[in-house]
Write a protein that holds these residues in place. Structure first.
Motif, mmCIF file in Angstrom:
data_model
loop_
_atom_site.group_PDB
_atom_site.id
_atom_site.type_symbol
_atom_site.label_atom_id
_atom_site.label_comp_id
_atom_site.label_asym_id
_atom_site.label_seq_id
_atom_site.Cartn_x
_atom_site.Cartn_y
_atom_site.Cartn_z
ATOM 1 N N ALA A 200 -16.808 0.561 2.036
ATOM 2 C CA ALA A 200 -15.484 0.295 2.121
ATOM 3 C C ALA A 200 -14.971 -0.890 2.318
ATOM 4 O O ALA A 200 -15.625 -2.119 2.289
ATOM 5 N N PHE B 112 -8.779 -0.168 -3.094
ATOM 6 C CA PHE B 112 -9.266 -0.464 -2.197
ATOM 7 C C PHE B 112 -10.363 1.064 -1.667
ATOM 8 O O PHE B 112 -9.577 1.815 -2.318
ATOM 9 N N ASN B 113 -11.467 0.997 -1.154
ATOM 10 C CA ASN B 113 -12.124 2.313 -0.921
ATOM 11 C C ASN B 113 -12.542 2.063 0.419
ATOM 12 O O ASN B 113 -12.746 1.550 1.107
ATOM 13 N N TYR B 114 -12.176 3.966 1.018
ATOM 14 C CA TYR B 114 -11.441 3.860 1.949
ATOM 15 C C TYR B 114 -12.922 4.902 2.685
ATOM 16 O O TYR B 114 -13.185 4.693 4.378
ATOM 17 N N GLU C 78 -6.458 9.557 -0.202
ATOM 18 C CA GLU C 78 -6.864 9.431 1.708
ATOM 19 C C GLU C 78 -8.499 8.819 1.354
ATOM 20 O O GLU C 78 -8.800 7.926 1.812
ATOM 21 N N ARG C 79 -8.768 8.463 0.027
ATOM 22 C CA ARG C 79 -9.706 8.296 -0.124
ATOM 23 C C ARG C 79 -10.352 6.264 -1.028
ATOM 24 O O ARG C 79 -10.740 5.714 -1.068
ATOM 25 N N ASN D 144 0.924 -1.008 -0.023
ATOM 26 C CA ASN D 144 -0.111 0.270 0.404
ATOM 27 C C ASN D 144 0.870 1.376 -0.051
ATOM 28 O O ASN D 144 0.064 2.366 -0.230
#
Ligand code: ATP
Ligand code: MG
Length: 423
Positions: free
Chosen positions: A336, A302-304, A270-271, A263
Motif C-alpha cells: 500500500a 497510490f495503491n490502497y 477505492e483501489r 486526491n
C-alpha cells in the motif's frame, strides 16, 4: 475556383467577465451589504474581455474548415456568430447558403416536442417542404438509431440520444453549410465513427463544413484547412497537418506532465488513484525531443490495497491513431502507498511526429482497474539532417538498426564506365 460562401471581416465579441454570476436579487444585494458595507458604493470593476478578436475568414464552397484551440479559445463563439445565434460586437460576417448547425446539446430542439416533430420543425426552419423532409425521414431515424424513441418528447432523451438525432438532422437535411461543434465528444465510439463518415460524405457532395474538434486525427482526415484560435485570435491557419503539428508542439510542453495534487480530483477509485504521469526527456537541451532523444516515462499512483498484484500497461499512439506499441511493466504484489513505474524509450527509435499516451493499471495481470486516455502527449522533432534526404522518413517507428555493408567478390564482372552517381 469555387465561390466564397462565408466571409467575415474583423469579427470580435466582448463579454463582461462575471456578468453571468451577477445577481439582481435584493436578497443578494442585502447580504453583500451586510458582509461588506462599502461595497455597495463601489462600482463593479469593468471586466470586459474579448472572447473573439479581429477574426477575418474566407471559406469557399466545398471546403471543410477545422477550428482548433484550447478551452475558452473562442471556437464556439465564432460558430455562434456565424450561425447567427449571437451578434458580434465588432466586424461582420456574410453567409451564402442554407445553414445547418449543431452547436451545443440543448440548442436547436424544442424539449416538449417529439423527435419526429423536431425533425420536421428543423427541416421547415431550413426552408424545406414536407415532402422533401418525408423523403429523408427514415434515413435520419435509422442513422440516429432512434426507431423506438422517435415519438418520445426529446426532453426524455439522454444526451447521447439527443446528439445522435441532432447530428442526423443537421447532416441529412441537406444544408449547404454545416456548422458542427464538438459532436464527437458525446456519443459512443461507434457513433463518432459514423458521424465522421457522414461528414466525409457530406463534404464529398460539395457542401461546406466548419467544425470544431479536439480530435486531431478526425481533423486531419476531414479538413482541407485548419484555423487555430488562441485567446480569441487566429494564431495560425492553413494546411491541416502543419497547423495541427504547430498547435501540438506549442501545447506539447504543457502536456509533458499530468500531476494530480488533489486526491478528490485525481482519477481513481477505492483501489488505486493516479498521482502523476511524466515524460522526461534525457537530454541537456531542455524539453526539446528529437528523434535521437531517449525518453523516460514515469507513472505514479497510490495503491490502497496491500499486496494487490498490479502493473501498468501503456499505449503509445501517434497522430494517425496508430498504436505504435503497447508495453506493460512487470507485475508483482505492491505494498500500500505510492508506487512508481518507469519506462525507458531509447533514442533513435521513434519517428518524428506527435504522440500521446493512454494507460491502464492492471490487476492480476488480467483486469484493467483504471483507464486513462491522453495522460501525456509529446512531440518528436527531426534531429540534424543526415544524408541527402530532407523529407519525412516514412514509418511508424524509425529504429536505428545494425547494418553491415561490404564488398564480397568482384569476380569477372564487366565494369561500367558510367560514373557512380544517381541520375
Ligand atoms: N455568454 C457568455 N457570457 C460571458 N462569457 C462568455 C459567454 N460565452 C462564452 N464566454 C467566454 O468566452 C470565452 C470563449 O468561449 P468559447 O465558448 O467560445 O470557447 P471554446 O473555444 O468553444 O472553448 P471549449 O473548447 O471549452 O468549448 C470563454 O472565456 C468563455 O468563458
Ligand atoms: Mg466550445
Amino acid at each position: 475556383m469555387s465561390t466564397v460562401v462565408i466571409h467575415s471581416e474583423g469579427l470580435g465579441k466582448s463579454y463582461h467577465r462575471g456578468a453571468l454570476q451577477q445577481s439582481t436579487l435584493l436578497r443578494d444585494h442585502l447580504s453583500r451589504m451586510l458582509k461588506s458595507p462599502l461595497s455597495v458604493f463601489r462600482r463593479p470593476k469593468d471586466e470586459t474581455f474579448w472572447a473573439l478578436e479581429d477574426v477575418s475568414l474566407e471559406v469557399r464552397e466545398g471546403e471543410v474548415l477545422g477550428l482548433i484551440g484550447r478551452n475558452g479559445a473562442g471556437k464556439t463563439t465564432l460558430l455562434k456568430i456565424l450561425s447567427r445565434i449571437t451578434k458580434p460586437t465588432t466586424g461582420w460576417a456574410e453567409i451564402h447558403g442554407r445553414v445547418g448547425s449543431l452547436l451545443e446539446v440543448g440548442t436547436g430542439f424544442h424539449p416538449e416536442l417529439t423527435g419526429r416533430e423536431n425533425t420536421f420543425l428543423s427541416g421547415a426552419i431550413l426552408g424545406m417542404g414536407k415532402s422533401e423532409i418525408d423523403r429523408k425521414f427514415d434515413e435520419i431515424v435509422a442513422f440516429a438509431e432512434l426507431e423506438q424513441f422517435i415519438d418520445t418528447p426529446v426532453k426524455h432523451y439522454s444526451s447521447g440520444m439527443y446528439v445522435r438525432l441532432a447530428f442526423a438532422v443537421a447532416a441529412h437535411l441537406e444544408p449547404e453549410i454545416l456548422f458542427v461543434d464538438e459532436v464527437l465528444a458525446v456519443g459512443d465510439a461507434a457513433f463518432q465513427k459514423k458521424c465522421l463518415g457522414k461528414m466525409g460524405s457530406v463534404s464529398r457532395q460539395g457542401r461546406t463544413i466548419v467544425f470544431v474538434s479536439h480530435n486531431m486525427t478526425a481533423l486531419q482526415r476531414l479538413c482541407t484547412r485548419v484555423v487555430w484560435l488562441n485567446g480569441g485570435k487566429v494564431t495560425d491557419a492553413g494546411d491541416p497537418r502543419k497547423v495541427i503539428d504547430h498547435y501540438l508542439q506549442r501545447n506539447a510542453v504543457a502536456n509533458l506532465e499530468s500531476v494530480w495534487e488533489d486526491n478528490l480530483t485525481a482519477p481513481g477509485n477505492e483501489r488505486v488513484r493516479l498521482r502523476s504521469v511524466r515524460v522526461i526527456p534525457q537530454t541537456d537541451f531542455g524539453e526539446l525531443i528529437t528523434v535521437h532523444t531517449p525518453l523516460r516515462i514515469e507513472f505514479t499512483y497510490f495503491n490502497y490495497v496491500p499486496e494487490m498484484m498490479l502493473n501498468v500497461s501503456m499505449f503509445l499512439n501517434n497522430l494517425e491513431e496508430v498504436c505504435v506499441f503497447n508495453v506493460a511493466s512487470d507485475f508483482a504484489p505492491r505494498p500500500a502507498g505510492l508506487i512508481r513505474h518507469t519506462l525507458e524509450i531509447p533514442g533513435d527509435f521513434l519517428n518524428a511526429g506527435s504522440y500521446y499516451v493512454n494507460m491502464l493499471i492492471v490487476k492480476d495481470a488480467s483486469t484493467g482497474i483504471l483507464f486513462r486516455d491522453n495522460v501525456v502527449a509529446f512531440e518528436v522533432v527531426e534531429g540534424e539532417v543526415v544524408g541527402n534526404w530532407y523529407g519525412r522518413v516514412p514509418g511508424a517507428v524509425r529504429p536505428k538498426l545494425n547494418w553491415r555493408s561490404e564488398a564480397i567478390d568482384a569476380g569477372d564482372l564487366e565494369v561500367s564506365t558510367a560514373r557512380g552517381q544517381s541520375t
